[in-house]
Every structure is written in structure tokens, then in C-alpha cells.
Design a protein around this motif. Structure first.
Motif, mmCIF file in Angstrom:
data_model
loop_
_atom_site.group_PDB
_atom_site.id
_atom_site.type_symbol
_atom_site.label_atom_id
_atom_site.label_comp_id
_atom_site.label_asym_id
_atom_site.label_seq_id
_atom_site.Cartn_x
_atom_site.Cartn_y
_atom_site.Cartn_z
ATOM 1 N N GLY A 1 0.812 -1.203 0.000
ATOM 2 C CA GLY A 1 0.000 0.000 0.000
ATOM 3 C C GLY A 1 0.848 1.256 0.000
ATOM 4 O O GLY A 1 0.565 2.212 -0.727
ATOM 5 N N VAL A 2 1.910 1.264 0.807
ATOM 6 C CA VAL A 2 2.810 2.420 0.843
ATOM 7 C C VAL A 2 3.499 2.602 -0.504
ATOM 8 O O VAL A 2 3.633 3.724 -1.011
ATOM 9 N N ILE A 3 3.948 1.505 -1.112
ATOM 10 C CA ILE A 3 4.618 1.588 -2.408
ATOM 11 C C ILE A 3 3.671 2.147 -3.468
ATOM 12 O O ILE A 3 4.028 3.051 -4.241
ATOM 13 N N TRP A 4 2.447 1.641 -3.495
ATOM 14 C CA TRP A 4 1.477 2.142 -4.480
ATOM 15 C C TRP A 4 1.092 3.585 -4.184
ATOM 16 O O TRP A 4 0.811 4.365 -5.099
ATOM 17 N N LEU A 5 1.083 3.962 -2.901
ATOM 18 C CA LEU A 5 0.779 5.341 -2.531
ATOM 19 C C LEU A 5 1.858 6.285 -3.063
ATOM 20 O O LEU A 5 1.555 7.359 -3.601
ATOM 21 N N ILE A 6 3.112 5.900 -2.911
ATOM 22 C CA ILE A 6 4.216 6.717 -3.428
ATOM 23 C C ILE A 6 4.117 6.843 -4.944
ATOM 24 O O ILE A 6 4.319 7.930 -5.518
ATOM 25 N N GLN A 7 3.800 5.731 -5.609
ATOM 26 C CA GLN A 7 3.660 5.783 -7.065
ATOM 27 C C GLN A 7 2.488 6.669 -7.482
ATOM 28 O O GLN A 7 2.567 7.391 -8.479
ATOM 29 N N ALA A 8 1.404 6.641 -6.708
ATOM 30 C CA ALA A 8 0.253 7.495 -7.019
ATOM 31 C C ALA A 8 0.623 8.970 -6.869
ATOM 32 O O ALA A 8 0.239 9.803 -7.702
ATOM 33 N N PHE A 9 1.375 9.317 -5.806
ATOM 34 C CA PHE A 9 1.858 10.688 -5.647
ATOM 35 C C PHE A 9 2.753 11.085 -6.817
ATOM 36 O O PHE A 9 2.693 12.220 -7.312
ATOM 37 N N ALA A 10 3.594 10.162 -7.262
ATOM 38 C CA ALA A 10 4.499 10.450 -8.381
ATOM 39 C C ALA A 10 3.711 10.725 -9.653
ATOM 40 O O ALA A 10 4.035 11.653 -10.412
ATOM 41 N N PHE A 11 2.683 9.930 -9.911
ATOM 42 C CA PHE A 11 1.844 10.171 -11.084
ATOM 43 C C PHE A 11 1.162 11.535 -10.992
ATOM 44 O O PHE A 11 1.073 12.272 -11.981
ATOM 45 N N PHE A 12 0.642 11.855 -9.808
ATOM 46 C CA PHE A 12 -0.043 13.129 -9.613
ATOM 47 C C PHE A 12 0.906 14.296 -9.904
ATOM 48 O O PHE A 12 0.542 15.242 -10.626
ATOM 49 N N ALA A 13 2.108 14.232 -9.364
ATOM 50 C CA ALA A 13 3.090 15.292 -9.597
ATOM 51 C C ALA A 13 3.487 15.350 -11.068
ATOM 52 O O ALA A 13 3.657 16.434 -11.638
ATOM 53 N N ALA A 14 3.643 14.181 -11.692
ATOM 54 C CA ALA A 14 4.017 14.147 -13.108
ATOM 55 C C ALA A 14 2.952 14.799 -13.975
ATOM 56 O O ALA A 14 3.269 15.496 -14.951
ATOM 57 N N GLY A 15 1.672 14.578 -13.645
ATOM 58 C CA GLY A 15 0.603 15.204 -14.412
ATOM 59 C C GLY A 15 0.690 16.716 -14.364
ATOM 60 O O GLY A 15 0.518 17.392 -15.385
ATOM 61 N N ILE A 16 0.964 17.271 -13.186
ATOM 62 C CA ILE A 16 1.083 18.721 -13.052
ATOM 63 C C ILE A 16 2.305 19.238 -13.802
ATOM 64 O O ILE A 16 2.234 20.240 -14.531
ATOM 65 N N ILE A 17 3.435 18.546 -13.655
ATOM 66 C CA ILE A 17 4.670 18.997 -14.310
ATOM 67 C C ILE A 17 4.517 18.965 -15.826
ATOM 68 O O ILE A 17 4.903 19.908 -16.532
ATOM 69 N N ILE A 18 3.945 17.890 -16.347
ATOM 70 C CA ILE A 18 3.750 17.798 -17.798
ATOM 71 C C ILE A 18 2.816 18.899 -18.282
ATOM 72 O O ILE A 18 3.040 19.514 -19.334
ATOM 73 N N GLY A 19 1.756 19.169 -17.520
ATOM 74 C CA GLY A 19 0.854 20.248 -17.898
ATOM 75 C C GLY A 19 1.550 21.594 -17.932
ATOM 76 O O GLY A 19 1.310 22.407 -18.835
ATOM 77 N N LEU A 20 2.434 21.855 -16.960
ATOM 78 C CA LEU A 20 3.157 23.122 -16.921
ATOM 79 C C LEU A 20 4.144 23.256 -18.080
ATOM 80 O O LEU A 20 4.293 24.340 -18.659
ATOM 81 N N VAL A 21 4.812 22.171 -18.415
ATOM 82 C CA VAL A 21 5.845 22.222 -19.457
ATOM 83 C C VAL A 21 5.242 22.204 -20.852
ATOM 84 O O VAL A 21 5.693 22.930 -21.752
ATOM 85 N N ALA A 22 4.214 21.394 -21.052
ATOM 86 C CA ALA A 22 3.707 21.159 -22.410
ATOM 87 C C ALA A 22 2.725 22.216 -22.893
ATOM 88 O O ALA A 22 2.609 22.451 -24.102
#
Length: 299
Positions: free
Chosen positions: A228-249
Motif C-alpha cells: 500500500g505504501v509503495i502504491w501510494l508513493i507511485q500514485a503521488f508520483a503520477f499526480f506530480a508528473a501530471g502537473i509537471i507535464i501540464g506546466l511544461v507542455a
């Protein structure tokens, strides 16, 4: 200028890279508005989530995120040669994907990771109007695939018809701007649901029937809370990646997006839409009609 092996080497490459990265990640006025709206979404969703009666407002979107979760299981099953028997959405916000075969190491975590990825992709698309139009068409394809496996239940039909109606409605509002914020909301909702569901099912309390507990049984090396902790970290990473990609692209301003939107799947009645829309609309309606007929015949 210094030389290495007879070739000139440009100085301060790191400084140039750092400056370019800073410029790419610094939001413009339109992106700041999008970030503020996303932050408001998070607060509103959190409040409504824990209000006994007001939670009914976001209930359909909870079911939609459950659909993302179950569809991710199904797609992972297809990729690992599983046979998908059915997808079920429960009125109590639960769901189940029944399949035989496949690779459990892939299909079990695919629910949380797949819906996290979908949420991140929708968040990134929520920074741009045209990207949101493409995302809404992708969601329409997702809806059809979900109905294919969940056609025997009335709830998916009602949910998907309602969400399709909202997409069509928001496509007409302000040249598609409302659609952009709708896609952003669905993306935030999907990622928030994954974060809270993982915490609720694995970290805060152990649910014997959860994906994490099933995966822990197959793995045999770590308890469900660890996964659960591992998947939680991955979910946070996806969330941050979505914001970063939106800002850059998507650096276009609101006025630039409005102008570009006039020439890409424009709103019916707007300039440039008269020739494109009839063909597009007819094709979409024909596809929906054929798919519906096939589903009903297989029912």
C-alpha cells in the motif's frame, strides 16, 4: 573557451539547463489559474468526501473513478492474455473485474496504478482546451469498453450516459473552456480517490479482500501495508508528473487556447465548424449506435 580533445566545450551548460528548466516549470497566468482551480478541487473533494449528506454530490464521480480502476484491471488482463468475464460497479462504490488467466503480478496492481496514470493524464490535459477535447474522446472510448463488459448492470449505463451528457454540455460552454475544467476535475478526483482508497484499504486498516492483500499473498514477502505504501508513493508520483507535464507542455495563454480551439473540433455554429462538425458528429453517433446495438444483441 576550453577545449577537450581538440573540440571546443561550451561553458555553463548546467546553468543554461537550470534556467531553461526554471522557465518551463514557472507557470504563466493561465497555468496559475489552473493550479488554483485544481487546489480548490482538492479542498472541495476532501470536504465533500467526509460530509454525510453532501457526499452525494461527488458520488457519481466516485463511481467513475471505480470504473477507471476496474477498467485498468481489465486492460492489464487483456495484455497478459486473460479472458475478461465481466466488470461490476457496486452502488456502495465498490467494483470487481472477473477474469480468468493473465498474470496476477501485473493485473492486481494495475487497478491503482492504471487509475493513477489516467488521473495524471487528465490533469495534464486539463491545462489545455484542445488537449481536453482529445481526453474527452479518449474517455468516450473508455466508456464504450466499460459498457462492453458491464452491459448487464444498469448502474454503468446510467453513470456513463450522465457523464457523456456532461461532456457534451461542457463542450458547448465558453468554447470548450468548461470542458477543460471538467477534465481537470475528473483527473484530480481520480488521483485523490486512489490516494485515499490505498490509505483506507491498506495503511489505515487491513482489508482482506483488497488488491494489496491479494498481491501480498501472491508475493509472500511483504504484508499488504507495505505494498500500500509503495502504491501510494507511485500514485503521488503520477499526480506530480501530471502537473509537471501540464506546466511544461501547455504554455499557451487563455486567448491563444481559445483561438486554437476554434480550429480543432470546434463548437457547432462557430467559425470553421460548419464543414467539420456534421461529418465528425455523424461518425461519432454511428459508432455509438452500432456499438449499442451489438451490446444489446449480446446481452
Amino acid at each position: 573557451m576550453p577545449y577537450i580533445d581538440g573540440f571546443p566545450v561550451q561553458e555553463h551548460n548546467f546553468e543554461v539547463f537550470a534556467r531553461d528548466a526554471k522557465d518551463s516549470l514557472t507557470p504563466n497566468s493561465t497555468q496559475r489559474t489552473t493550479l488554483i482551480v485544481a487546489g480548490v478541487y482538492i479542498v472541495v473533494i476532501f470536504i465533500l468526501w467526509h460530509m454525510p449528506y453532501l457526499s452525494v454530490i461527488i458520488y457519481p464521480f466516485k463511481l467513475l473513478t471505480v470504473g477507471f480502476h476496474e477498467m485498468s484491471h481489465a486492460l492489464a488482463g487483456i495484455l497478459t492474455c486473460a479472458h475478461i468475464h465481466s466488470i461490476e460497479l457496486d452502488p456502495d462504490e465498490g467494483g470487481a473485474t472477473r477474469m480468468s488467466g493473465g498474470i496476477p503480478w501485473i493485473t492486481l496492481p494495475a487497478g491503482y496504478l492504471g487509475s493513477s496514470f489516467i488521473g495524471a493524464a487528465l490533469i495534464a490535459c486539463g491545462f489545455d482546451t484542445n488537449a481536453s477535447k482529445i481526453a474527452s474522446l479518449a474517455m468516450a472510448a473508455f466508456f464504450l469498453c466499460t459498457l462492453w463488459w458491464a452491459r448487464k448492470s444498469w448502474l454503468p449505463w446510467l453513470l456513463i450516459l450522465g457523464m457523456s451528457g456532461l461532456i457534451v454540455l461542457f463542450w458547448f460552454v465558453a468554447g470548450g473552456v468548461a470542458l477543460r475544467y471538467f477534465v481537470l476535475f475528473v483527473g484530480v478526483m481520480s488521483d485523490m480517490y486512489v490516494l485515499w482508497d490505498v490509505v483506507d484499504d491498506t495503511i489505515a486498516r487491513k482489508v482482506n479482500g483488497s488488491d494489496a492483500s491479494s498481491f501480498a499473498q501472491i508475493c509472500g514477502c511483504c504484508p499488504s501495508q507495505v505494498w500500500g505504501v509503495i502504491w501510494l508513493i507511485q500514485a503521488f508520483a503520477f499526480f506530480a508528473a501530471g502537473i509537471i507535464i501540464g506546466l511544461v507542455a501547455f504554455k499557451e495563454s487563455a486567448s491563444q487556447q481559445a483561438e486554437d480551439s476554434k480550429h480543432f473540433l470546434p463548437v457547432p455554429g462557430s467559425s470553421g465548424a460548419m464543414q467539420l462538425f456534421p461529418t465528425t458528429f455523424t461518425s461519432m453517433m454511428l459508432c455509438v449506435a452500432v456499438t449499442t446495438v451489438v451490446m444489446l444483441r449480446r446481452w
